[in-house]
Write an enzyme that holds these catalytic residues in place. Structure first.
Site, PDB file in Angstrom:
ATOM      1  N   THR A 277       4.235  27.262   1.367  1.00  0.00           N
ATOM      2  CA  THR A 277       4.021  25.900   0.860  1.00  0.00           C
ATOM      3  C   THR A 277       3.460  25.948  -0.546  1.00  0.00           C
ATOM      4  O   THR A 277       3.938  25.271  -1.462  1.00  0.00           O
ATOM      5  CB  THR A 277       3.063  25.120   1.794  1.00  0.00           C
ATOM      6  OG1 THR A 277       3.718  24.892   3.036  1.00  0.00           O
ATOM      7  CG2 THR A 277       2.675  23.781   1.191  1.00  0.00           C
TER       8      THR A 277
ATOM      9  N   ASN B 255      15.328  26.180   8.070  1.00  0.00           N
ATOM     10  CA  ASN B 255      14.383  26.449   9.144  1.00  0.00           C
ATOM     11  C   ASN B 255      14.794  25.808  10.463  1.00  0.00           C
ATOM     12  O   ASN B 255      14.443  26.291  11.530  1.00  0.00           O
ATOM     13  CB  ASN B 255      12.985  25.995   8.752  1.00  0.00           C
ATOM     14  CG  ASN B 255      12.964  24.585   8.207  1.00  0.00           C
ATOM     15  OD1 ASN B 255      13.699  24.248   7.268  1.00  0.00           O
ATOM     16  ND2 ASN B 255      12.121  23.746   8.785  1.00  0.00           N
TER      17      ASN B 255
ATOM     18  N   GLN C 222      12.241  31.496   5.509  1.00  0.00           N
ATOM     19  CA  GLN C 222      12.847  31.734   6.821  1.00  0.00           C
ATOM     20  C   GLN C 222      13.786  32.942   6.817  1.00  0.00           C
ATOM     21  O   GLN C 222      14.071  33.504   7.861  1.00  0.00           O
ATOM     22  CB  GLN C 222      13.636  30.505   7.276  1.00  0.00           C
ATOM     23  CG  GLN C 222      12.792  29.362   7.786  1.00  0.00           C
ATOM     24  CD  GLN C 222      11.976  29.723   9.017  1.00  0.00           C
ATOM     25  OE1 GLN C 222      12.211  30.721   9.681  1.00  0.00           O
ATOM     26  NE2 GLN C 222      10.983  28.899   9.312  1.00  0.00           N
TER      27      GLN C 222
ATOM     28  N   SER D 237       6.903  33.904   2.888  1.00  0.00           N
ATOM     29  CA  SER D 237       5.752  33.642   3.744  1.00  0.00           C
ATOM     30  C   SER D 237       5.524  34.855   4.634  1.00  0.00           C
ATOM     31  O   SER D 237       6.476  35.470   5.109  1.00  0.00           O
ATOM     32  CB  SER D 237       6.055  32.410   4.606  1.00  0.00           C
ATOM     33  OG  SER D 237       5.130  32.325   5.670  1.00  0.00           O
ATOM     34  N   ALA D 238       4.259  35.196   4.866  1.00  0.00           N
ATOM     35  CA  ALA D 238       3.963  36.372   5.692  1.00  0.00           C
ATOM     36  C   ALA D 238       4.128  36.071   7.176  1.00  0.00           C
ATOM     37  O   ALA D 238       4.654  36.887   7.928  1.00  0.00           O
ATOM     38  CB  ALA D 238       2.548  36.872   5.412  1.00  0.00           C
ATOM     39  N   HIS D 239       3.691  34.891   7.601  1.00  0.00           N
ATOM     40  CA  HIS D 239       3.606  34.670   9.055  1.00  0.00           C
ATOM     41  C   HIS D 239       4.957  34.387   9.696  1.00  0.00           C
ATOM     42  O   HIS D 239       5.049  34.272  10.911  1.00  0.00           O
ATOM     43  CB  HIS D 239       2.589  33.570   9.390  1.00  0.00           C
ATOM     44  CG  HIS D 239       3.065  32.166   9.184  1.00  0.00           C
ATOM     45  ND1 HIS D 239       3.524  31.385  10.200  1.00  0.00           N
ATOM     46  CD2 HIS D 239       3.139  31.411   8.077  1.00  0.00           C
ATOM     47  CE1 HIS D 239       3.862  30.194   9.737  1.00  0.00           C
ATOM     48  NE2 HIS D 239       3.640  30.185   8.441  1.00  0.00           N
TER      49      HIS D 239
ATOM     50  N   THR E 264     -10.136  34.006  -5.342  1.00  0.00           N
ATOM     51  CA  THR E 264     -10.280  35.348  -4.784  1.00  0.00           C
ATOM     52  C   THR E 264      -9.113  35.627  -3.844  1.00  0.00           C
ATOM     53  O   THR E 264      -8.772  34.811  -3.011  1.00  0.00           O
ATOM     54  CB  THR E 264     -11.610  35.461  -4.028  1.00  0.00           C
ATOM     55  OG1 THR E 264     -12.661  35.243  -4.959  1.00  0.00           O
ATOM     56  CG2 THR E 264     -11.769  36.838  -3.390  1.00  0.00           C
TER      57      THR E 264
ATOM     58  N   CYS F 154       6.324  21.366  11.226  1.00  0.00           N
ATOM     59  CA  CYS F 154       5.514  20.498  10.380  1.00  0.00           C
ATOM     60  C   CYS F 154       5.690  19.047  10.760  1.00  0.00           C
ATOM     61  O   CYS F 154       4.780  18.253  10.694  1.00  0.00           O
ATOM     62  CB  CYS F 154       5.897  20.664   8.917  1.00  0.00           C
ATOM     63  SG  CYS F 154       5.674  22.316   8.355  1.00  0.00           S
TER      64      CYS F 154
END
Lengths: 137, 402, 417
Positions: free
Chosen positions: B75, B161, B189, B209-211, B247, B334
């Site tokens: 996002t 997606n 995706q 995206s990692a997840h 950070t 979402c």
């Protein structure tokens, strides 16, 4: 910032730390940098009658690279003629110490310091000539 | 034991990824908790780990590590790509496909509210941007303005997606480049499911995206061709080459790197497994006449099936399946719970009533054939319970001639 | 020799390097790590909290809401007032730009302070580019704000005041309760960056009239990559979202919620609430031990007020010693010069400059920050090392030599470089 082994060595065991009497006519003193910039380097050379640098001393306020640059320089100039010492380039110092780009200015400062020390010595010599001749006569 | 068939919403963390992250979370002894911006040795160790993750993520999509800008997720990467680009562009012009994820559509709408010209690229019945629809979109731009006077951005996702449909990104990028536009591609995706090649694709920016690939939530990246000027959206501290202050989420980024490497190594095997599972699923679905599969013949991700049972409202069906221990979703996660029919299916020209019945099944490499069979049986039972079974309707027809 | 042996022996018991950079970040508390790891295992809580249609999503959402309650409880707020973000930098950006954009028709003037964190200053600078006006207040030499000056800086078109609670470099605590009284009376919103104060200084948002407050997890033994923004409901504060997408966090901040990180932040805030009082006392005692051990060194100055200061912070300037070389000398300690965000650059700390410190003192500063896992042995070892290294570097320092010769350094003409 990762320091090279040579920087660490000079930083941990700085060579030729100290001061000569700056009023000694055989001593040239170069002080460059400013506290506001975070670096001040004082380099002194002791020159013999043949114009060869017999000994050198430094004191540096600055980061590890600045300390290492000046320490290395004192080693290099010993035994060199003034003319040879003027030819030392900052790039050689940077290369020897493997300085990262952000620390190149430390080697520039060292080059400036030896130039300033030589200029100071030569100024003293030029001023000193007249009185010395007086003594002789 | 619940069967998880909602991998497009999120994926479980791979065990080796968890192990890679662990020292950065529970680390009094290993001193891997330092702030990577520090000057001391501990900070350098953490910085090295970040750079390693950057290399791993870059390798997954054949990019250079210096092109990887870590973000808090896709996002943010999409927001940075669209809004960051628009802020740096002179008289920006933007075209997004009608089937994009909300994290592309919403920033586009926000830009439109600020006076940026935004065009929506139509899609065909499979949900694909075609050379014609692209040309139409680009023409709207080149007609109104001399091309040089404005800067354009085309944003088209790699894989949808909801339906899994793949766009012909290379061709789109080529056409868009020819028109002088910058190209962004949301590949959240696609990564980990199909091979991605940032260099060859011709896109300037790519969101990850990692997840979605068995990495942790809270990390993502924008892969960026540095010839594109971007303004940071988040200010303060100059991290990530001045493009994303804050950070770094070290543990999640390290996990992202590990997940990317794992995905790269296992890509072929995963794809094969998922493809076989889906073949089984869609083969068995064919035997149920009440079921429609959307964009069945289009090039799709190997793991996604978007189906509908007309007459069974999608959300209700998903709830029923949940009660039977099967996790799927209606539309994207979402927008789940909003009751709105999918904008993706509507853009494909699907009737809103049918779109309301859509259910997304997204498989993972760890699913088993029995999971698929369980889903099919559950669907059959739901159809029967709802009285939609074909057999029940037959007698009514036979009754007529008397 | 004896002294040396004693040091060696002490060193044997110590694990080096010693971490004294708790203001930059903190290790994750093992209790927090445990909660997080439970979310990360294969049969853990990996669902997408936005998935409303199945148990995986619900379980994740439940965990997120429990964490929201834990964060709210530490600062006595309503859980509905907590918005998850990716960290304090995002919280600061969202608060400042979100308020400025939403209230742009009401006014375009913002008041902040020169010693704020970069996240606040850079967000303000961005707003200046967008046509807003920002007043950057000077702190007093002790780092604290003169509230009369703040009062005078407010104008009819002022929409926001952003003042941090605890400064990240010098640890001074601003009187945010008093600032809240001023801003509320004038009808101006008050944002407070509490990244460095949450869990260290008492915060009561029922009493304090703060409208927006930024939090970070990794400054209080939680994970990096997660933070929160408190947005007051009564009187209601409005924001324009800065991250657009699926409309998470009631439309204020889109993006999939990282469940494990949020759970970690909640646990960290829970622990802080329960242990803050005891912990502060212990840390303060260690800080005093550190200061007492070095304060008799010549030409040593504490930066910032020593009384109104968070327990774990000691920021000291060792005159005539350059900060980066001192950090290098203190290689057995993880300390920082200036803030972590800027310390990779060669600029002296802007915070110390804002206090009116001269360049030498600003360049000579070291920030020691003490935390949950610091021990007395570590402090004693640090004191001994600092004393030795400062002496060594001063032997190397031409400035120290000049000072000892009685030369006034401020009168020296330095060669331009």
């Amino acid at each position: 910032m990762a320091y090279s082994a040579k920087v660490l060595d000079h930083y941990e065991n700085p060579r030729n730390v100290g001061s000569f009497d700056k009023n000694d006519p055989s001593v040239g003193t170069g002080m460059v940098g400013a506290p506001a910039c975070g670096d001040v380097m004082k380099l002194q050379i002791k020159v013999n009658e043949q114009g060869v640098i017999e000994d050198a001393r430094f004191k540096t306020y600055g980061c590890g690279s600045a300390i290492a640059s000046s320490s290395l320089l004192t080693e290099w100039v010993k035994g060199k003629t003034l003319e040879e010492a003027t030819r030392i380039k900052n790039t050689e110092i940077a290369e020897e110490l493997a300085l990262p780009p952000v620390k190149i200015h430390c080697s520039v400062l060292a080059e400036d310091a030896i130039k300033a020390a030589i200029a100071d010595y030569q100024r003293k010599q030029a001023q000193g000539e007249a009185p010395r001749q007086e003594c002789n006569s | 034991m619940t069967i998880y068939l909602d991998h497009n919403a999120s994926t479980p963390l791979a065990e080796s990824v968890r192990a890679a992250m662990a020292p950065f979370l529970d680390t009094r002894s290993d001193s891997l908790y330092a702030n990577p911006s520090g000057l001391h040795r501990q900070a350098r160790l953490v910085r090295d780990a970040l750079e390693r993750a950057r290399e791993q993520v870059a390798a997954l999509v054949n990019a250079h590590p210096s092109q990887v800008i870590f973000t808090s997720g896709a996002t943010e990467a999409n927001n940075l790509a669209l809004k960051g680009w628009a802020a740096a562009a002179i008289r920006p012009w933007l075209a997004v496909s009608a089937v994009e994820h909300a994290s592309v559509l919403a920033p586009a709408r926000a830009l439109a509210r600020r006076g940026v010209q935004v065009a929506c690229l139509a899609v065909d019945g499979d949900g694909r941007v075609t050379p014609e629809t692209l040309e139409e979109g680009l023409a709207a731009w080149t007609r109104t303005q001399p091309r040089r006077a404005m800067q354009g951005l085309v944003s088209v996702m790699y894989a949808n997606n909801e339906t899994g449909v793949l766009q012909d990104v290379e061709t789109i990028a080529e056409e868009a480049r020819r028109a002088g536009a910058v190209v962004h591609c949301d590949a959240a995706q696609a990564a980990g499911k199909v091979a991605l090649d940032f260099q060859a694709s011709g896109v300037h920016m790519m969101s990850l995206s990692a997840h979605k690939l068995n990495g942790p939530k809270g990390a993502g990246a924008l892969i960026l061709d540095r010839s594109v000027a971007l303004e940071p959206l988040q200010h303060g501290g100059g991290h990530e080459q001045e493009l994303r202050a804050g950070t770094e989420n070290v543990a999640a980024i390290v996990g992202f790197g590990a997940a990317a490497e794992l995905a790269r190594r296992e890509l072929a095997a995963r794809r094969e497994r998922m493809q076989a599972l889906r073949k089984r699923l869609e083969g068995r679905l064919k035997a149920i006449p009440q079921v429609i599969v959307f964009a069945e013949r289009a090039p799709r991700l190997p793991n996604t099936t978007c189906l509908a049972v007309p007459g069974l409202e999608g959300e209700a069906l998903v709830m029923q399946l949940d009660r039977r221990g099967i996790a799927v979703s209606s539309g994207s996660s979402c927008s789940s719970g909003t009751g709105e029919p999918s904008h993706v299916l509507q853009a494909m020209g699907v009737d809103p009533e049918q779109a309301r019945c859509a259910v997304r099944v997204s498989l993972g490499p760890d699913n088993r054939p029995s999971d698929v069979d369980a889903l099919v049986s559950a669907l059959e039972e739901e159809i029967r319970d709802a009285g939609l079974e074909a057999g029940l309707q037959q007698p009514a027809l036979q009754w007529a001639p008397l | 020799m004896d002294q040396h042996n004693e040091r060696e022996a002490r060193q044997g018991r110590l694990k080096l390097p010693i971490y004294l950079d708790y203001a930059a970040t903190t290790p994750v508390d093992p209790r927090v790590a445990e909660k997080m790891c439970a979310c990360l295992t294969l049969d853990g809580n990996f669902g997408n909290p936005a998935s409303r249609s199945h148990v995986f999503g619900w379980r994740a959402e439940e965990a997120v809401e429990e964490a929201r309650r834990q964060v709210a409880a530490l600062v006595n707020a309503d859980p509905r007032e907590i918005i998850w973000t990716s960290g304090a930098t995002e919280s600061d950006n969202l608060a400042i730009k979100g308020v400025a954009h939403f209230y742009r028709n009401k006014g375009r003037h913002i008041v902040t302070c020169k010693t704020e964190h970069k996240a606040v200053l850079d967000a303000c600078r961005q707003l200046e580019r967008e046509g807003y006006e920002v007043t950057y207040l000077d702190p007093e030499p002790n780092g604290l704000l003169d509230l009369d000056k703040l009062q005078q800086a407010l104008r009819d078109d002022t929409i926001l005041v952003s003042i941090m609670h605890v400064n990240n470099e010098i640890g001074v605590i601003q009187d945010i309760e008093a600032i809240g009284e001023i801003t509320r009376e004038r009808g101006v919103l008050f944002h407070c960056d509490a990244a460095q104060s949450a869990g260290k200084v008492e915060i009561d948002l029922q009493r304090m009239k703060v409208d927006l407050m930024s939090f970070s997890a990794h400054k209080i033994y939680g994970p990096k990559g997660v933070g929160a923004l408190y947005v007051r409901r009564k009187p209601r504060v409005r924001l324009e979202a800065q991250m657009h997408g699926g409309g998470h966090e009631r439309g204020m901040r889109s993006g999939t919620l990282p469940t494990h990180q949020i759970v970690g932040m909640g646990e960290a805030f829970r622990i802080a609430r329960e242990e803050m009082a005891q912990e502060n006392a212990r840390i303060l005692q260690l800080r005093n031990r550190l200061w007492n051990g070095i304060k008799d060194i010549e030409e040593v100055y504490v930066n910032g007020d020593l009384e109104r200061r968070v327990a774990g912070n000691l920021n000291v300037s060792f005159n005539f010693v350059e900060g980066e070389s001192l950090i290098m000398a203190l290689k057995d300690m993880a300390v920082s010069s200036g803030s972590a965000c800027t310390s990779a650059s060669l600029e002296p700390s802007y915070v110390l400059r804002a206090l009116g410190r001269n360049d030498e003192l600003a360049h000579s500063s070291i920030r020691f920050t003490i935390g949950r896992y610091t021990t007395q042995e570590e402090i004693d070892y640090t004191v001994a090392t600092v004393r030795e290294k400062v002496a060594k570097l001063r032997d190397l320092s031409p400035l120290w030599e000049m000072y000892k010769e009685g030369i006034d350094l401020s009168k020296v003409q330095w060669a331009a470089h």
